[in-house]
Design a protein around this motif. Structure first.
Motif, PDB file in Angstrom:
ATOM      1  N   PRO A 133      52.398  40.771  53.764  1.00 41.59           N
ATOM      2  CA  PRO A 133      52.694  39.409  53.328  1.00 41.59           C
ATOM      3  C   PRO A 133      51.542  38.483  53.712  1.00 41.59           C
ATOM      4  N   ALA A 134      50.992  37.767  52.774  1.00 48.01           N
ATOM      5  CA  ALA A 134      49.974  36.736  53.058  1.00 48.01           C
ATOM      6  C   ALA A 134      49.771  35.950  51.775  1.00 48.01           C
ATOM      7  N   GLU A 135      49.244  34.769  51.934  1.00 49.69           N
ATOM      8  CA  GLU A 135      48.997  33.913  50.760  1.00 49.69           C
ATOM      9  C   GLU A 135      47.978  34.597  49.829  1.00 49.69           C
ATOM     10  N   VAL A 136      46.945  35.186  50.445  1.00 47.33           N
ATOM     11  CA  VAL A 136      45.965  35.952  49.670  1.00 47.33           C
ATOM     12  C   VAL A 136      45.741  37.287  50.390  1.00 47.33           C
ATOM     13  N   VAL A 137      45.938  38.392  49.668  1.00 42.55           N
ATOM     14  CA  VAL A 137      45.653  39.725  50.239  1.00 42.55           C
ATOM     15  C   VAL A 137      44.517  40.348  49.433  1.00 42.55           C
ATOM     16  N   PHE A 138      43.410  40.624  50.108  1.00 43.82           N
ATOM     17  CA  PHE A 138      42.299  41.327  49.468  1.00 43.82           C
ATOM     18  C   PHE A 138      42.505  42.826  49.669  1.00 43.82           C
ATOM     19  N   VAL A 139      42.410  43.582  48.591  1.00 45.06           N
ATOM     20  CA  VAL A 139      42.495  45.045  48.690  1.00 45.06           C
ATOM     21  C   VAL A 139      41.095  45.584  48.415  1.00 45.06           C
ATOM     22  N   ASP A 140      40.477  46.114  49.463  1.00 47.63           N
ATOM     23  CA  ASP A 140      39.085  46.595  49.418  1.00 47.63           C
ATOM     24  C   ASP A 140      39.140  48.073  49.035  1.00 47.63           C
ATOM     25  N   THR A 141      38.747  48.390  47.794  1.00 46.36           N
ATOM     26  CA  THR A 141      38.951  49.756  47.322  1.00 46.36           C
ATOM     27  C   THR A 141      37.905  50.170  46.292  1.00 46.36           C
ATOM     28  N   HIS A 142      38.237  51.175  45.493  1.00 48.29           N
ATOM     29  CA  HIS A 142      37.276  51.735  44.530  1.00 48.29           C
ATOM     30  C   HIS A 142      37.887  51.881  43.150  1.00 48.29           C
ATOM     31  N   ALA A 143      37.102  51.614  42.111  1.00 45.09           N
ATOM     32  CA  ALA A 143      37.563  51.840  40.741  1.00 45.09           C
ATOM     33  C   ALA A 143      37.691  53.337  40.488  1.00 45.09           C
ATOM     34  N   PHE A 144      36.781  54.115  41.089  1.00 47.44           N
ATOM     35  CA  PHE A 144      36.880  55.576  40.989  1.00 47.44           C
ATOM     36  C   PHE A 144      36.299  56.203  42.250  1.00 47.44           C
ATOM     37  N   GLY A 171      34.900  39.934  53.767  1.00 46.53           N
ATOM     38  CA  GLY A 171      34.962  39.289  55.080  1.00 46.53           C
ATOM     39  C   GLY A 171      34.546  37.828  54.996  1.00 46.53           C
ATOM     40  N   GLU A 172      33.523  37.557  54.230  1.00 47.72           N
ATOM     41  CA  GLU A 172      33.049  36.164  54.046  1.00 47.72           C
ATOM     42  C   GLU A 172      34.097  35.334  53.308  1.00 47.72           C
ATOM     43  N   ALA A 173      34.718  35.930  52.285  1.00 48.59           N
ATOM     44  CA  ALA A 173      35.729  35.189  51.508  1.00 48.59           C
ATOM     45  C   ALA A 173      36.932  34.841  52.389  1.00 48.59           C
ATOM     46  N   VAL A 174      37.309  35.774  53.256  1.00 50.68           N
ATOM     47  CA  VAL A 174      38.430  35.511  54.175  1.00 50.68           C
ATOM     48  C   VAL A 174      38.066  34.369  55.117  1.00 50.68           C
ATOM     49  N   ARG A 175      36.838  34.399  55.603  1.00 46.17           N
ATOM     50  CA  ARG A 175      36.378  33.342  56.515  1.00 46.17           C
ATOM     51  C   ARG A 175      36.447  31.981  55.822  1.00 46.17           C
ATOM     52  N   LEU A 176      35.999  31.927  54.566  1.00 40.46           N
ATOM     53  CA  LEU A 176      36.018  30.666  53.818  1.00 40.46           C
ATOM     54  C   LEU A 176      37.455  30.171  53.603  1.00 40.46           C
ATOM     55  N   LEU A 177      38.327  31.099  53.208  1.00 43.72           N
ATOM     56  CA  LEU A 177      39.722  30.702  52.940  1.00 43.72           C
ATOM     57  C   LEU A 177      40.400  30.211  54.214  1.00 43.72           C
ATOM     58  N   GLY A 186      33.779  48.244  44.106  1.00 42.59           N
ATOM     59  CA  GLY A 186      32.326  48.294  44.031  1.00 42.59           C
ATOM     60  C   GLY A 186      31.892  49.663  44.496  1.00 42.59           C
ATOM     61  N   VAL A 187      30.705  50.070  44.091  1.00 37.37           N
ATOM     62  CA  VAL A 187      30.242  51.400  44.468  1.00 37.37           C
ATOM     63  C   VAL A 187      30.002  51.431  45.987  1.00 37.37           C
ATOM     64  N   PRO A 188      30.077  52.626  46.603  1.00 41.97           N
ATOM     65  CA  PRO A 188      29.889  52.698  48.056  1.00 41.97           C
ATOM     66  C   PRO A 188      28.587  52.029  48.497  1.00 41.97           C
ATOM     67  N   GLY A 189      28.698  51.198  49.525  1.00 44.73           N
ATOM     68  CA  GLY A 189      27.524  50.547  50.094  1.00 44.73           C
ATOM     69  C   GLY A 189      27.073  49.294  49.367  1.00 44.73           C
ATOM     70  N   VAL A 190      27.794  48.866  48.319  1.00 49.02           N
ATOM     71  CA  VAL A 190      27.379  47.650  47.601  1.00 49.02           C
ATOM     72  C   VAL A 190      27.590  46.406  48.474  1.00 49.02           C
ATOM     73  N   GLY A 191      28.476  46.549  49.471  1.00 46.77           N
ATOM     74  CA  GLY A 191      28.714  45.435  50.395  1.00 46.77           C
ATOM     75  C   GLY A 191      30.032  44.731  50.157  1.00 46.77           C
ATOM     76  N   LYS A 192      31.013  45.428  49.588  1.00 48.62           N
ATOM     77  CA  LYS A 192      32.278  44.744  49.289  1.00 48.62           C
ATOM     78  C   LYS A 192      33.005  44.322  50.559  1.00 48.62           C
ATOM     79  N   THR A 193      32.943  45.158  51.613  1.00 51.14           N
ATOM     80  CA  THR A 193      33.621  44.789  52.861  1.00 51.14           C
ATOM     81  C   THR A 193      32.990  43.528  53.451  1.00 51.14           C
ATOM     82  N   THR A 194      31.665  43.428  53.346  1.00 50.61           N
ATOM     83  CA  THR A 194      30.951  42.249  53.855  1.00 50.61           C
ATOM     84  C   THR A 194      31.345  41.002  53.054  1.00 50.61           C
ATOM     85  N   VAL A 195      31.358  41.125  51.729  1.00 46.65           N
ATOM     86  CA  VAL A 195      31.682  39.972  50.866  1.00 46.65           C
ATOM     87  C   VAL A 195      33.135  39.533  51.088  1.00 46.65           C
TER      88      VAL A 195
END
Ligand code: AP5
Length: 191
Positions: free
Chosen positions: A80-91, A20-26, A9-18
């Motif tokens: 190693p984890a059941e689900v690994v989120f990679v928080d990054t950028h398309a460009f 974090g929420e997904a990890v909490r839910l899982l 997501g573009v910088p500041g769109v809130g991907k780290t926040t989202v």
């Protein structure tokens, strides 16, 4: 093997926040989930070269950025984890132009199962950027943000075709990051 979910997501769109929420839910559902912030892995390596701030990395020569990018991808691929989120950028916006965050060598390391594009209204993105006082953002207006959103879609389409992994787009509405996170968790359930 665990599922690797690449979130862009573009910088500041809130991907780290989202994320974090997904990890909490899982985790709340008893699942093992971890987050790797790609820029943080790069910064750890960059600091050995005297780079002190994450917003200075994109101004390094492309060759140096590529080396940092490659090292980060290799380290993240080993988590190693059941689900690994990679928080990054398309460009990444560099002085030499838009540079891919997910070129083939990175995709070969990460072997993603799912791409998630986090989007939000341009005015909300600008307001979130202005609240992040510790960051050195490039000055940009709403039209510039719209262009960044559109380029993110283009770069991710290429990564999706190269890997065969699906792409999910979620809206991170103001005060409703949990809804975007819920949609991501549902998508992971279908992998
Ligand atoms: P990175 O660390 O990813 O920086 P960034 O894109 O600026 O990410 P942020 O964490 O600042 O923004 P975010 O979208 O995650 O938003 P946040 O959740 O914090 O990248 C740094 C650098 O690393 C790059 O520039 C590049 O050099 C390098 N890099 C990274 N990946 C690379 C790759 N693959 N290849 C090469 N280089 C790479 O939220 C922002 C604000 O909004 C917060 O205040 C938050 O509270 C608020 N907010 C979020 N969601 C909501 C909501 N729904 N409602 C209200 N407020 C909200």
């Amino acid at each position: 093997m665990g599922k690797r979910v690449v979130v862009v997501g573009v910088p500041g769109v809130g991907k780290t926040t989202v994320v974090g929420e997904a990890v909490r839910l899982l985790r709340g559902a008893g699942r093992e989930a971890e987050v790797a912030v790609f820029g943080t892995f790069m910064l750890e390596e960059a600091s050995k070269m005297g780079v002190g701030h994450r917003d200075d990395m994109r101004r390094l020569p492309i060759e140096a950025q590529r080396e940092l990018q490659s090292r980060a991808a290799k380290m993240i691929a080993r988590i190693p984890a059941e689900v690994v989120f990679v928080d990054t950028h398309a460009f990444i916006r560099t002085p030499s132009g838009l540079w891919p965050g997910l070129p083939r060598h990175v995709l070969e390391e990460l072997q993603p199962h799912l791409f998630v594009v986090v989007e939000a209204a341009p005015d909300e993105i600008l307001s979130r950027r202005s609240r992040d006082a510790g960051r050195r953002r490039d000055p940009i207006d709403a039209r510039g943000v719209e262009e960044e959103l559109s380029m993110t879609r283009a770069f991710i389409a290429a990564a999706s075709v190269l890997t065969g992994a699906p792409t999910l787009t979620v809206m991170n509405r103001e005060g409703r990051a949990g809804e975007a996170a819920q949609r991501i968790v549902e998508a992971i359930g279908g992998l």
